[in-house]
Design a protein around this motif. Structure first.
Motif, mmCIF file in Angstrom:
data_model
loop_
_atom_site.group_PDB
_atom_site.id
_atom_site.type_symbol
_atom_site.label_atom_id
_atom_site.label_comp_id
_atom_site.label_asym_id
_atom_site.label_seq_id
_atom_site.Cartn_x
_atom_site.Cartn_y
_atom_site.Cartn_z
ATOM 1 N N LYS A 39 42.189 33.161 49.460
ATOM 2 C CA LYS A 39 40.824 32.747 49.794
ATOM 3 C C LYS A 39 40.228 33.612 50.901
ATOM 4 O O LYS A 39 39.009 33.722 51.022
ATOM 5 C CB LYS A 39 40.806 31.274 50.183
ATOM 6 C CG LYS A 39 41.013 30.338 48.993
ATOM 7 C CD LYS A 39 40.993 28.878 49.411
ATOM 8 C CE LYS A 39 41.127 27.968 48.198
ATOM 9 N NZ LYS A 39 41.152 26.523 48.580
ATOM 10 N N LYS A 95 45.896 30.886 38.386
ATOM 11 C CA LYS A 95 44.778 30.499 37.522
ATOM 12 C C LYS A 95 43.747 29.676 38.291
ATOM 13 O O LYS A 95 42.536 29.840 38.107
ATOM 14 C CB LYS A 95 45.290 29.709 36.329
ATOM 15 C CG LYS A 95 46.103 30.516 35.335
ATOM 16 C CD LYS A 95 46.649 29.628 34.220
ATOM 17 C CE LYS A 95 47.539 30.416 33.277
ATOM 18 N NZ LYS A 95 48.134 29.543 32.226
ATOM 19 N N LYS A 96 44.230 28.806 39.163
ATOM 20 C CA LYS A 96 43.329 27.965 39.953
ATOM 21 C C LYS A 96 42.555 28.777 40.993
ATOM 22 O O LYS A 96 41.505 28.350 41.464
ATOM 23 C CB LYS A 96 44.128 26.868 40.659
ATOM 24 C CG LYS A 96 44.796 25.881 39.710
ATOM 25 C CD LYS A 96 45.620 24.860 40.484
ATOM 26 C CE LYS A 96 46.360 23.922 39.546
ATOM 27 N NZ LYS A 96 47.217 22.962 40.293
ATOM 28 N N GLN A 109 41.334 31.868 40.524
ATOM 29 C CA GLN A 109 40.615 32.982 39.887
ATOM 30 C C GLN A 109 39.255 33.247 40.520
ATOM 31 O O GLN A 109 38.755 34.364 40.458
ATOM 32 C CB GLN A 109 40.476 32.713 38.385
ATOM 33 C CG GLN A 109 41.772 32.923 37.622
ATOM 34 C CD GLN A 109 41.627 32.691 36.127
ATOM 35 O OE1 GLN A 109 40.606 32.200 35.661
ATOM 36 N NE2 GLN A 109 42.645 33.045 35.358
ATOM 37 N N GLY A 110 38.658 32.250 41.113
ATOM 38 C CA GLY A 110 37.360 32.459 41.752
ATOM 39 C C GLY A 110 37.456 32.825 43.217
ATOM 40 O O GLY A 110 36.435 32.963 43.902
ATOM 41 N N LYS A 127 38.237 34.998 46.739
ATOM 42 C CA LYS A 127 37.834 36.321 47.197
ATOM 43 C C LYS A 127 38.937 37.355 46.942
ATOM 44 O O LYS A 127 38.668 38.521 46.640
ATOM 45 C CB LYS A 127 37.512 36.247 48.693
ATOM 46 C CG LYS A 127 36.918 37.490 49.298
ATOM 47 C CD LYS A 127 36.590 37.229 50.761
ATOM 48 C CE LYS A 127 36.039 38.472 51.434
ATOM 49 N NZ LYS A 127 35.785 38.232 52.876
ATOM 50 N N LYS A 144 43.233 37.868 45.311
ATOM 51 C CA LYS A 144 43.896 37.643 44.024
ATOM 52 C C LYS A 144 45.383 37.394 44.260
ATOM 53 O O LYS A 144 45.999 38.018 45.120
ATOM 54 C CB LYS A 144 43.705 38.843 43.099
ATOM 55 C CG LYS A 144 44.170 38.607 41.656
ATOM 56 C CD LYS A 144 43.729 39.726 40.754
ATOM 57 C CE LYS A 144 44.188 39.546 39.314
ATOM 58 N NZ LYS A 144 43.675 38.313 38.698
#
Length: 247
Positions: A28, A48-49, A51-52, A54, A56
């Protein structure tokens, strides 16, 4: 934390508990995170949770008690993500055992994971940092048990393993200084924390019923604090435990 955005962090024991909270916090904040864990699929689910986020998260199957897997994991990071800037040594286990009539194989499992594994992972991280002239940061997730021995049944060699982590952090600091490396080393020592480690060890939850707990996210905040200090500031030790904890 801005200087770490886009940089690579490795977190061991990333599939649950404190490790999962740390990889989430780092992603994050914009870091590229390699989550080392035996249960790779759980890290993949977490990725997967996020993915949004900042940054990775990447899942890498590594059992820190196996040197070959650690080296392979670092090689994967080198080829796919780049130089290591941050290492969070979080992987650790405890077994429901005793010293008086204990199971020696379980003693060995704890010591190999909590001490030997930590040393191997640290060595490989510093190798990457030196090769790439990185001013990095290494954080050992230690324990209050690494500073005093709580009167809790069946924890056997666990406090000894964490006292070793305390000594290893200081010894590493001396080595880093002697070699003129600009790498920080921080030991973060949580008290009783709500994670799966007690259940996984087979320890009776009743042993901990009177001890107030902190959350894994609280420890992750401690990690962010240490990482967020200026380059010239060395945070040697952070101790976290719940208000009212008398253990």
């Amino acid at each position: 934390m801005e200087r770490w955005v886009g940089k690579v962090a490795i977190v061991t024991g990333a599939s649950a508990g404190i490790g999962a909270a740390v990889v989430e916090a780092l992603a994050k904040q914009g870091l590229i995170v390699a989550g080392f864990a035996r249960r790779k699929e759980r890290v993949e689910e977490l990725a997967k949770k996020l993915q949004g986020a900042k940054g990775k998260l990447y899942a890498v199957k590594v059992d820190v008690s196996k040197e070959k897997e650690v080296i392979e994991g670092f090689n994967w990071v080198k080829k796919n993500l780049g130089p290591v800037h941050i290492l969070i040594n979080n992987a650790g286990i405890i077994r429901n055992n005793t010293l008086i009539d204990g199971n020696s194989q379980q003693w060995e499992e704890v010591l190999v994971t909590n001490v030997f594994g930590l040393c191997v992972v640290t060595r490989e991280a510093i190798k990457s940092m030196k090769e790439n002239n990185v001013d990095g940061h290494i954080i050992h997730i230690n324990s209050r048990s690494g500073h005093r021995v709580p009167n809790i049944p069946n924890i056997n060699v666990y406090p000894a393993s964490k006292h070793a982590v305390t000594a290893l952090a200081e010894t590493l600091r001396h080595e880093i200084t002697r070699n003129n490396l600009k790498i920080k080393i921080t030991s973060i020592s949580p008290g009783y924390t709500e994670t799966e480690i007690i259940e996984a060890a087979g320890l009776p939850k009743n042993n901990y019923k009177d001890i107030p707990a902190i959350k894994a996210e609280d420890v992750a905040e401690g990690v962010l604090y240490a990482l967020g200090t200026p380059p010239h500031v060395q945070v040697g030790e952070v101790t976290l435990f719940a208000v009212g904890d008398k253990s």
